[in-house]
Write a protein that holds these residues in place. Structure first.
Motif, PDB file in Angstrom:
ATOM      1  N   ALA A 116      -1.237  23.356  67.547  1.00  7.75           N
ATOM      2  CA  ALA A 116      -1.290  24.685  68.156  1.00  7.75           C
ATOM      3  C   ALA A 116       0.102  25.118  68.612  1.00  7.75           C
ATOM      4  N   THR A 159      -7.272  23.387  70.800  1.00 10.98           N
ATOM      5  CA  THR A 159      -6.685  24.658  70.373  1.00 10.98           C
ATOM      6  C   THR A 159      -5.826  25.233  71.506  1.00 10.98           C
ATOM      7  N   SER A 201      -1.518  31.867  63.974  1.00 14.39           N
ATOM      8  CA  SER A 201      -2.569  32.372  64.873  1.00 14.39           C
ATOM      9  C   SER A 201      -3.250  33.594  64.263  1.00 14.39           C
ATOM     10  N   HIS A 227      -9.001  22.718  63.152  1.00 16.51           N
ATOM     11  CA  HIS A 227      -8.398  23.210  64.398  1.00 16.51           C
ATOM     12  C   HIS A 227      -8.310  24.744  64.377  1.00 16.51           C
ATOM     13  N   LYS A 228      -7.726  25.263  63.304  1.00 21.93           N
ATOM     14  CA  LYS A 228      -7.465  26.712  63.260  1.00 21.93           C
ATOM     15  C   LYS A 228      -8.748  27.520  63.121  1.00 21.93           C
ATOM     16  N   GLU A 240     -10.037  27.807  66.479  1.00 26.59           N
ATOM     17  CA  GLU A 240      -9.309  28.855  67.224  1.00 26.59           C
ATOM     18  C   GLU A 240      -9.860  30.244  66.853  1.00 26.59           C
TER      19      GLU A 240
END
Ligand code: GLU
Ligand code: MG
Length: 436
Positions: free
Chosen positions: A15, A46, A277, A412-413, A416
């Motif tokens: 992150a 995140t 992001s 992970h993303k 997010e």
């Protein structure tokens, strides 16, 4: 009150949050060399402090092992503890690099580039950020008045960077409201990415001590984005610059041309690693002086790869100055993975013997996809979801990085993205402003 000085052993994670553990500073050079315990699932935390369902759960142990050469100890002389941290690598208990360690991934990419092509990367990460003003009032880009609003912040920041062994080149009020930029001298390979972490953390440290908010989020308000521009050049093993060739197309040495062709061609596939992001894609749009296509252009601030100007003043050496600015990045991306992806893509270009891309000219927004394709250019993915999809499907990227690293990054993303799904634009901006 009694005090035991603490040094933090930290790493920049997926992150690009800097996390770690503190130990007594006096122990750093002794037992501290062996690092502190770390947990694989930490890589899934995140930026919003959620943990998506991932492969590790509660299992497993790692070591976060400091690289003592990166130690930062800056006493800001405000009566509070110094900023004392050391950057580290994530290792297995046996001491090997962990497959998902970003810093080790960069070291491996740089090693391969040097072993195979005899080239080293020199880079400077140039950060724009928003800084809460000391006083209200209208904003005027690049103005002395804008500088004055945060003059003491700027002076303390430059002093802190110098004390940390990072060479500041400039501090300036940027065009966007309450937007500033700090630039530093280029450094070699791994050190350049380390310095990106150090610059952001010292900026945050100075702001927090002055009671001011700062944010490196790619979009803070409606003006312009906060870019991260990587100024890149190549040298040989002895540090001799080899990016410039006066007679070659775009004045890029053919080998540098091949390198930047690879960086350009693969960019849509690895963009999620450089602009990581949901909000990054509000910045990467046409006419925002960021990057919307995977093009190379001469002195054009709308290009993903901008060939920077060469000063022609007497004594200025073009070979020393020649650099290409990578603009499709922001501070939500991990700097080690950003530079690793660029090094890997560049090496792929060299292996393929790619020709120097023809620099584009004019507004690419006026061209249709077929005309863009004729130029070898495409519109970059327009959302993080789309960029993750390209990353996941990329054969090239799966050769460059361990599959586990990419898979964990995707989990992970996507976790997010789940946090911001369905939220209003303003709320999403406020969330990212708060965490970067
Ligand atoms: N703020 C712009 C960006 O988002 C860059 C402006 C400049 O060229 O410095 O990248
Ligand atoms: Mg700028």
């Amino acid at each position: 009150m009694i005090r035991e000085p603490i040094a933090m052993i930290v790493c920049a994670d997926l992150a690009n949050q800097v996390r770690g553990k503190g130990i007594p500073a006096a122990a750093l050079a002794g037992r501290g060399r062996h690092g502190v315990g770390w947990v694989p699932t930490n890589h899934l935390i995140t930026c919003f402090n959620t943990i998506p369902e991932g492969p590790y759960g509660s299992l497993g142990d790692l070591r976060l092992v400091p690289d003592l050469a990166t130690e930062v100890r800056v006493d800001l002389d405000d009566g509070r503890p110094p900023e004392h941290f050391v950057l580290g690598d994530l290792r297995t208990l046996a001491g090997d690099p962990w497959v998902c360690c970003p810093r080790s991934a960069l070291a491996a990419a740089l090693r391969d580039l040097e072993d195979e092509a005899g080239l080293r990367i020199r880079a400077a990460f140039e950060h724009e950020f928003w800084c809460e003003p000391e006083a209200e009032g209208p904003w005027s880009g690049f103005s002395l008045a804008g500088y004055r609003r945060n003059a003491s912040f700027g002076e303390t920041l430059l002093a802190a960077l110098t004390a940390a062994g990072v060479e500041p080149e400039s501090f300036l009020p940027e065009y966007g409201r309450d937007q500033y930029e700090v630039t530093i001298a280029p450094a070699r390979g791994l050190r350049a990415a380390d310095e990106s972490v150090i610059v952001c953390e010292l900026t945050r440290a100075v702001a927090s001590r002055l009671g001011r908010r700062v944010s490196f989020s790619p979009v803070v308000n409606d003006d312009v984005g906060n870019g991260l521009h990587l100024h890149l050049s190549l040298t040989d093993r002895d540090g001799v610059p080899c990016t410039y060739d006066a007679d070659a197309p775009a004045q890029l040495h053919p080998e540098a041309g091949a390198f930047f062709a690879g960086v350009r061609d693969h960019l849509p596939e690895y963009l999620a690693l450089t602009a990581s992001s949901a909000l990054s894609y509000d910045r990467l749009v046409p006419h925002k002086w960021s990057a919307a296509w995977n093009n190379l252009a001469v002195r054009d601030r709308e290009a993903s790869l901008r060939i920077c100007p060469l000063a022609a003043t007497p004594g200025a050496d073009p070979a020393e100055q020649m650099n290409v600015e990578f603009r499709a990045a922001d501070a939500t991306g991990n700097p080690y993975l950003q530079l690793a992806a660029i090094a890997r893509a560049g090496l792929a270009g060299i292996r393929a013997g790619a020709a120097t891309p023809t620099p584009t000219e004019g507004d690419l927004g006026l061209l249709d996809p077929a005309a863009l394709a004729d130029l070898g250019v495409e519109r970059l993915p327009t959302s993080l979801a789309a960029a993750l999809h390209r990353l996941e499907a990329s054969e090239a990227v799966s050769r460059w990085f361990p599959r586990e690293l990419i898979d964990v990054f995707l989990v992970h993303k996507r976790g997010e993205l789940a946090v911001v799904a369905g939220k209003e634009r303003d709320e999403v901006r406020a969330l990212y402003t708060g965490v970067y």
